[in-house]
Scaffold this active site. Structure first.
Site, PDB file in Angstrom:
ATOM      1  N   ASP A 132     -11.078  13.217  15.043  1.00 18.62           N
ATOM      2  CA  ASP A 132     -10.166  12.671  14.044  1.00 18.62           C
ATOM      3  C   ASP A 132      -9.563  11.339  14.494  1.00 18.62           C
ATOM      4  O   ASP A 132      -9.373  11.095  15.689  1.00 18.62           O
ATOM      5  CB  ASP A 132      -9.032  13.689  13.777  1.00 18.62           C
ATOM      6  CG  ASP A 132      -8.506  13.576  12.361  1.00 18.62           C
ATOM      7  OD1 ASP A 132      -8.952  12.676  11.627  1.00 18.62           O
ATOM      8  OD2 ASP A 132      -7.650  14.404  11.986  1.00 18.62           O
ATOM      9  N   ARG A 133      -9.244  10.491  13.506  1.00 18.07           N
ATOM     10  CA  ARG A 133      -8.539   9.230  13.749  1.00 18.07           C
ATOM     11  C   ARG A 133      -7.158   9.545  14.329  1.00 18.07           C
ATOM     12  O   ARG A 133      -6.502  10.492  13.895  1.00 18.07           O
ATOM     13  CB  ARG A 133      -8.401   8.544  12.390  1.00 18.07           C
ATOM     14  CG  ARG A 133      -7.540   7.334  12.364  1.00 18.07           C
ATOM     15  CD  ARG A 133      -7.304   6.889  10.928  1.00 18.07           C
ATOM     16  NE  ARG A 133      -8.286   5.961  10.450  1.00 18.07           N
ATOM     17  CZ  ARG A 133      -8.417   5.593   9.165  1.00 18.07           C
ATOM     18  NH1 ARG A 133      -7.625   6.116   8.244  1.00 18.07           N
ATOM     19  NH2 ARG A 133      -9.315   4.717   8.805  1.00 18.07           N
ATOM     20  N   ASN A 174     -11.598  13.991   1.799  1.00 16.10           N
ATOM     21  CA  ASN A 174     -12.691  13.136   2.277  1.00 16.10           C
ATOM     22  C   ASN A 174     -14.024  13.878   2.196  1.00 16.10           C
ATOM     23  O   ASN A 174     -15.070  13.271   1.966  1.00 16.10           O
ATOM     24  CB  ASN A 174     -12.416  12.674   3.704  1.00 16.10           C
ATOM     25  CG  ASN A 174     -11.304  11.626   3.740  1.00 16.10           C
ATOM     26  OD1 ASN A 174     -10.953  11.050   2.711  1.00 16.10           O
ATOM     27  ND2 ASN A 174     -10.754  11.404   4.920  1.00 16.10           N
ATOM     28  N   LYS A 222       2.604  -3.259   7.287  1.00 16.59           N
ATOM     29  CA  LYS A 222       2.787  -3.463   5.845  1.00 16.59           C
ATOM     30  C   LYS A 222       4.217  -3.094   5.428  1.00 16.59           C
ATOM     31  O   LYS A 222       4.835  -3.766   4.603  1.00 16.59           O
ATOM     32  CB  LYS A 222       1.774  -2.645   5.039  1.00 16.59           C
ATOM     33  CG  LYS A 222       0.336  -3.119   5.132  1.00 16.59           C
ATOM     34  CD  LYS A 222       0.070  -4.500   4.560  1.00 16.59           C
ATOM     35  CE  LYS A 222       0.201  -4.569   3.059  1.00 16.59           C
ATOM     36  NZ  LYS A 222      -0.271  -5.900   2.542  1.00 16.59           N
ATOM     37  N   THR A 282       0.826  -1.206   0.000  1.00 12.12           N
ATOM     38  CA  THR A 282       0.000   0.000   0.000  1.00 12.12           C
ATOM     39  C   THR A 282       0.863   1.260   0.000  1.00 12.12           C
ATOM     40  O   THR A 282       1.981   1.246   0.538  1.00 12.12           O
ATOM     41  CB  THR A 282      -0.897  -0.006   1.259  1.00 12.12           C
ATOM     42  OG1 THR A 282      -1.402   1.302   1.482  1.00 12.12           O
ATOM     43  CG2 THR A 282      -0.125  -0.405   2.506  1.00 12.12           C
ATOM     44  N   GLU A 301       0.359   3.583   1.865  1.00  7.61           N
ATOM     45  CA  GLU A 301       0.381   4.092   3.243  1.00  7.61           C
ATOM     46  C   GLU A 301       1.728   3.861   3.925  1.00  7.61           C
ATOM     47  O   GLU A 301       2.021   4.491   4.944  1.00  7.61           O
ATOM     48  CB  GLU A 301      -0.761   3.480   4.063  1.00  7.61           C
ATOM     49  CG  GLU A 301      -2.117   3.815   3.459  1.00  7.61           C
ATOM     50  CD  GLU A 301      -3.300   3.457   4.337  1.00  7.61           C
ATOM     51  OE1 GLU A 301      -3.156   3.451   5.564  1.00  7.61           O
ATOM     52  OE2 GLU A 301      -4.376   3.187   3.767  1.00  7.61           O
TER      53      GLU A 301
HETATM   54  P1  NAD Z   1      -9.594  -7.480   2.843  1.00  9.83           P
HETATM   55  O1  NAD Z   1      -9.566  -7.262   4.308  1.00  9.83           O
HETATM   56  O2  NAD Z   1     -10.879  -7.300   2.110  1.00  9.83           O
HETATM   57  O3  NAD Z   1      -9.069  -8.938   2.488  1.00  9.83           O
HETATM   58  C1  NAD Z   1      -8.011  -9.554   3.183  1.00  9.83           C
HETATM   59  C2  NAD Z   1      -8.134 -11.070   2.997  1.00  9.83           C
HETATM   60  O4  NAD Z   1      -7.033 -11.690   3.661  1.00  9.83           O
HETATM   61  C3  NAD Z   1      -9.409 -11.653   3.609  1.00  9.83           C
HETATM   62  O5  NAD Z   1     -10.007 -12.541   2.690  1.00  9.83           O
HETATM   63  C4  NAD Z   1      -8.911 -12.389   4.839  1.00  9.83           C
HETATM   64  O6  NAD Z   1      -9.720 -13.519   5.193  1.00  9.83           O
HETATM   65  C5  NAD Z   1      -7.522 -12.805   4.388  1.00  9.83           C
HETATM   66  N1  NAD Z   1      -6.621 -13.069   5.512  1.00  9.83           N
HETATM   67  C6  NAD Z   1      -6.403 -12.283   6.614  1.00  9.83           C
HETATM   68  N2  NAD Z   1      -5.519 -12.870   7.432  1.00  9.83           N
HETATM   69  C7  NAD Z   1      -5.135 -14.035   6.821  1.00  9.83           C
HETATM   70  C8  NAD Z   1      -4.233 -15.066   7.157  1.00  9.83           C
HETATM   71  N3  NAD Z   1      -3.545 -15.051   8.318  1.00  9.83           N
HETATM   72  N4  NAD Z   1      -4.075 -16.101   6.302  1.00  9.83           N
HETATM   73  C9  NAD Z   1      -4.776 -16.151   5.130  1.00  9.83           C
HETATM   74  N5  NAD Z   1      -5.661 -15.213   4.778  1.00  9.83           N
HETATM   75  C10 NAD Z   1      -5.839 -14.159   5.603  1.00  9.83           C
HETATM   76  O7  NAD Z   1      -8.470  -6.526   2.262  1.00  9.83           O
HETATM   77  P2  NAD Z   1      -8.296  -5.885   0.813  1.00  9.83           P
HETATM   78  O8  NAD Z   1      -8.796  -4.500   0.853  1.00  9.83           O
HETATM   79  O9  NAD Z   1      -8.808  -6.836  -0.208  1.00  9.83           O
HETATM   80  O10 NAD Z   1      -6.703  -5.799   0.727  1.00  9.83           O
HETATM   81  C11 NAD Z   1      -5.931  -6.840   0.123  1.00  9.83           C
HETATM   82  C12 NAD Z   1      -4.473  -6.431   0.106  1.00  9.83           C
HETATM   83  O11 NAD Z   1      -4.319  -5.219  -0.645  1.00  9.83           O
HETATM   84  C13 NAD Z   1      -3.890  -6.150   1.489  1.00  9.83           C
HETATM   85  O12 NAD Z   1      -2.589  -6.666   1.525  1.00  9.83           O
HETATM   86  C14 NAD Z   1      -3.862  -4.633   1.584  1.00  9.83           C
HETATM   87  O13 NAD Z   1      -2.837  -4.187   2.423  1.00  9.83           O
HETATM   88  C15 NAD Z   1      -3.614  -4.254   0.133  1.00  9.83           C
HETATM   89  N6  NAD Z   1      -4.111  -2.929  -0.267  1.00  9.83           N
HETATM   90  C16 NAD Z   1      -5.422  -2.585  -0.060  1.00  9.83           C
HETATM   91  C17 NAD Z   1      -5.877  -1.320  -0.475  1.00  9.83           C
HETATM   92  C18 NAD Z   1      -7.315  -0.911  -0.287  1.00  9.83           C
HETATM   93  O14 NAD Z   1      -7.652   0.243  -0.568  1.00  9.83           O
HETATM   94  N7  NAD Z   1      -8.213  -1.785   0.144  1.00  9.83           N
HETATM   95  C19 NAD Z   1      -4.992  -0.432  -1.085  1.00  9.83           C
HETATM   96  C20 NAD Z   1      -3.657  -0.824  -1.288  1.00  9.83           C
HETATM   97  C21 NAD Z   1      -3.231  -2.080  -0.887  1.00  9.83           C
END
Ligand code: NAD
Length: 325
Positions: free
Chosen positions: A272-273, A249, A154, A126, A128
């Site tokens: 705020d967070r 936002n 991360k 990410t 972030e």
């Molecule tokens: P999400 O929370 O919807 O999905 C995460 C998935 O990981 C879930 O299906 C969960 O069951 C699984 N999981 C969690 N712990 C686990 C473990 N120990 N073993 C196996 N599976 C496990 O999250 P998302 O929004 O789909 O994000 C997916 C990835 O993308 C993450 O790595 C996140 O950091 C990255 N990301 C997300 C965003 C965003 O805006 N959502 C942006 C940039 C990067």
């Protein structure tokens, strides 16, 4: 050839799985293993259609478990690693799981990958991890200055992934993407939270002065970027993936209010967070120039379609929201 997708039952992993299956023949993957622990955010219904495909096998298990990771990556050509704890607010009230899953889980997966001769390992991260930036945009060599337990966990996983490349020669690529939106995002995240609140006639909680800036990208464009990196990314490299739609936002909230036929009286300002990053902005010229990446979903059209999806799929989000509250 086997490809393993971790976190495949989550928001982004499930969409990536669908898009990869459309191209699996061309990419040479006839054995697609979906690994997911089905935590609160991982939903079996998200991968229902993929499970009907004879090339797909689902494994219920954690990336922290060596028996599980060794089993799934055995003979795998590639791993695409989405599994993570992903919600910043949850990391503030309960940081430990974030470090266990995101740092130790990623290290476990990397270890299994290098022992089993995996040839491509895409670690999905990410923007972030860079922290917060007042002006300009981060390039991939920018310092990591994460501020939340989520982003610091991360960042830890990114460093572990890159170290496995330098130390063991594992062919790792790291992607760092901006904020995603789209269907099947867990209703704790801002867009689905606000849309579903408004549908029920509830106010939407807006943090602080509402002037924090995020760069929004449709989940399909993120997945397109990850697919490009899986196919052609260079080992040991980091690729930012961005969308070019920076909004405060408050701006985002106003657009959602308009799409839902509501007005500003539905905004409820909240404290705020903690440690709230002010602005995120990635420079994604590297993936554009090297791999030809270009976002395809316009923000207005993508946001309207996303709002419509939550309107049409109440049976998907309502049980999740009721359980979470
Ligand atoms: P999400 O929370 O919807 O999905 C995460 C998935 O990981 C879930 O299906 C969960 O069951 C699984 N999981 C969690 N712990 C686990 C473990 N120990 N073993 C196996 N599976 C496990 O999250 P998302 O929004 O789909 O994000 C997916 C990835 O993308 C993450 O790595 C996140 O950091 C990255 N990301 C997300 C965003 C965003 O805006 N959502 C942006 C940039 C990067």
């Amino acid at each position: 050839m086997r490809v393993v997708i971790t976190g495949a039952a989550g928001f982004i992993g499930s969409r990536f799985t669908e898009m990869l299956l459309e191209q699996a023949d061309r990419l040479g993957y006839d054995d697609v293993v979906l690994l997911d622990a089905l935590t609160y955010s991982g939903r079996r219904e998200n991968i229902e259609s993929a499970l009907g495909d004879s090339r797909v096998r689902f494994v219920l298990g954690s990336i922290t478990d060596a028996d599980v990771t060794n089993d799934v990556v055995a003979n795998a050509h590639a791993v695409v690693h989405f599994a993570a704890e992903s919600h910043v607010d949850r990391s503030i009230t309960g940081a430990r799981t974030f470090f266990e899953t995101n740092v130790l889980g990623t290290q476990q997966l990397l270890e299994s990958a290098r022992r089993n001769g995996v040839e491509r390992f895409v670690h999905v991260s990410t923007d972030e991890v860079y922290g917060s930036i007042e002006s300009g945009s981060w390039r991939e060599d920018h310092l990591l200055e994460p501020n939340s337990p989520y982003s610091s966990s991360k960042a830890g996983s990114d460093l572990a992934a890159l170290a496995y490349h330098r130390t063991y020669g594992l062919s790792v690529m790291v992607t760092r993407c901006s904020n995603n939106y789209g269907p099947r995002q867990f209703p704790e995240k801002v867009i689905p939270l606000f849309v579903t609140n408004l549908k029920d006639g509830h106010k939407v909680p807006l943090y602080g002065d509402g002037l924090n800036v995020r760069d929004w990208l449709h989940v399909d464009d993120h997945c397109r970027g990850v697919l490009l990196v899986l196919e052609s990314g260079r080992a040991g490299e980091i690729y930012n993936i961005g969308g070019g739609t920076e909004l405060t936002n408050r701006d985002l909230t106003d657009r959602l209010l308009a799409l839902c036929g509501r007005d500003a009286s539905m905004i409820e300002p909240v404290i705020d967070r903690l440690g709230h990053d002010r602005r995120y902005s990635v420079d994604w010229s590297k993936i554009k120039d090297e791999l030809g990446y270009e976002p395809q979903v316009g923000f207005d059209e993508g946001l309207a379609a996303t709002v419509q999806w939550y309107r049409d799929n109440e049976e998907w989000w309502r049980p999740l929201k009721e359980r979470a509250s």
